[in-house]
Design an enzyme around this catalytic site. Structure first.
Site, short mmCIF file in Angstrom:
data_model
loop_
_atom_site.label_atom_id
_atom_site.label_comp_id
_atom_site.label_asym_id
_atom_site.label_seq_id
_atom_site.Cartn_x
_atom_site.Cartn_y
_atom_site.Cartn_z
N GLU A 123 0.87 -1.26 0.00
CA GLU A 123 0.18 -0.15 0.04
C GLU A 123 0.84 1.21 -0.05
O GLU A 123 0.58 2.23 0.82
CB GLU A 123 -0.93 0.03 1.21
CG GLU A 123 -1.96 -1.26 1.19
CD GLU A 123 -2.97 -1.07 2.14
OE1 GLU A 123 -2.91 -0.37 3.12
OE2 GLU A 123 -4.06 -1.95 2.00
N GLU A 268 -5.55 -9.10 0.41
CA GLU A 268 -6.44 -9.01 1.41
C GLU A 268 -7.76 -8.61 1.16
O GLU A 268 -8.07 -7.77 0.27
CB GLU A 268 -5.58 -7.65 2.24
CG GLU A 268 -4.26 -7.93 2.91
CD GLU A 268 -3.91 -6.66 3.76
OE1 GLU A 268 -4.89 -5.76 3.78
OE2 GLU A 268 -2.90 -6.52 3.91
#
Length: 344
Positions: A123, A268
């Site tokens: 991220e 995820e």
């Protein structure tokens, strides 16, 4: 360990209600992320046994923890191994450092551990809380790839990075998905790298954060896979759930950026059981069960099973950020199932 997430708000109109209550898991498409940010978690060997006893065939870990890697030997569990964001600069700046990292954390275990992907950074964007790492992501990926190739593992292990929906400047309707202007110069060379090396893009997809960011326009049933009919008509594509919409928006953005042949692996996805809006045991159970069932069949835009990693194996009492971050576990630290999900 996954960092605290700042999720983009996705505006979608919603209708309908239906509940899916039974599940079987496609062994080739479902994994579970194993975070260790807690002071009451089982040992690595106990964790591996818990994966095996529940038929969980894939795992993601967020750093090269030696106890975990050792426990994985001979387990047949496929692995996503992260290069932590804090290691990106050293691996980007020094090819020998990347070679040493790969030797110590991959090659030394590769005969007995089934590495699937190396996620170089998690991220990271050129804006926001991880902006300081952005310049190092692609150079680190290249150096890690070179080390993997030198070890003769390039066909077995693919090098990628884990992104998230914040890379999108536009996500609704999904076919209009595109990367934001301030992200394009960062992500486009990464897309080219992935295409050149036959690697997928890893993406963390969270309908929960989109829903809680805009509850006035996004209905809960759409986020939980329980809408009874089509919610979004996007040309020839029909959407009954937010997960598909988020994933297809990212696919549309890839197509516009020259990555039409790239596969996305959902690295995820999860729903918290407490600590915030709509964070309940019932909602989390519904999300996880329906997600597991859903990803066997693809999205409106992309057919075929979606390789997906649930976040996360355990509640982690030392996670920072929002209270919800501590409550994504499928299991308690005592190894008890929170949702009685069948993994076989």
């Amino acid at each position: 360990m996954a960092l605290t997430r700042n999720r983009p708000f996705v505006v979608v109109l919603l209708l309908g209600f239906v509940i899916m209550s039974t599940i079987t898991i496609g062994a080739q498409s479902i994994g579970v992320c194993y975070g260790r940010n807690g002071n009451n978690l089982p040992s690595a060997s106990q964790v591996i046994n818990l994966y095996k006893s529940n038929g969980i065939g894939s795992m993601r870990i967020y750093d090269p923890n030696s106890d975990t890697l050792q426990a994985l030997r001979g387990s047949d569990i496929e692995l996503i191994l992260d290069v932590p964001n804090t290691d990106l600069q050293s691996l980007a700046s020094d090819a020998s450092a990347a070679a040493t990292w790969v030797q110590n954390n991959v090659v030394n275990y590769a005969s007995e551990v089934k590495f699937r992907y190396i996620a170089v950074g998690n991220e990271v964007l050129p804006t926001g809380s991880n902006a300081q790492y952005a310049q190092y992501v692609l150079p680190a990926m290249k150096n890690v790839q070179s080390a993997i190739t030198s070890a003769g593992l390039q066909d077995q292990i693919k090098v990628s990075t884990a992104t998230f929906s914040a890379v999108l400047g536009k996500s609704y309707p999904p076919s209009e998905g595109s990367f934001s202007d301030d992200v394009s110069s960062f992500i486009n060379p990464i897309i080219s790298f992935l295409a050149e090396n036959g690697s997928p893009l890893l993406a963390n997809i969270y309908p929960y954060f989109s829903y809680t960011g805009d509850t006035q326009n996004i209905r809960l049933d759409y986020a939980l896979f329980t809408a009874s009919g089509v919610v979004v008509q996007d040309g020839s594509y029909q959407y009954q759930n937010l997960f598909d919409a988020l994933l297809d928006a990212l696919y549309a953005a890839l197509e516009k950026a020259g990555g039409s042949n790239l596969k996305i692996v959902v690295s995820e996805s999860g729903w918290p059981s407490e600590g915030g809006t709509a964070a309940t045991v019932d909602n989390a159970r519904t999300y996880y069960k329906n997600l597991i069932n859903h990803v066997k069949g693809g999205t409106p835009r992309k057919s075929g099973a979606i390789e997906t990693y649930l976040f996360a194996m355990f509640d982690e009492n030392q996670k920072t950020g929002l209270e919800t971050e501590k409550h994504f576990g499928l299991f308690t630290p005592g190894q008890e199932s929170k949702y009685q999900i069948s993994f076989s």
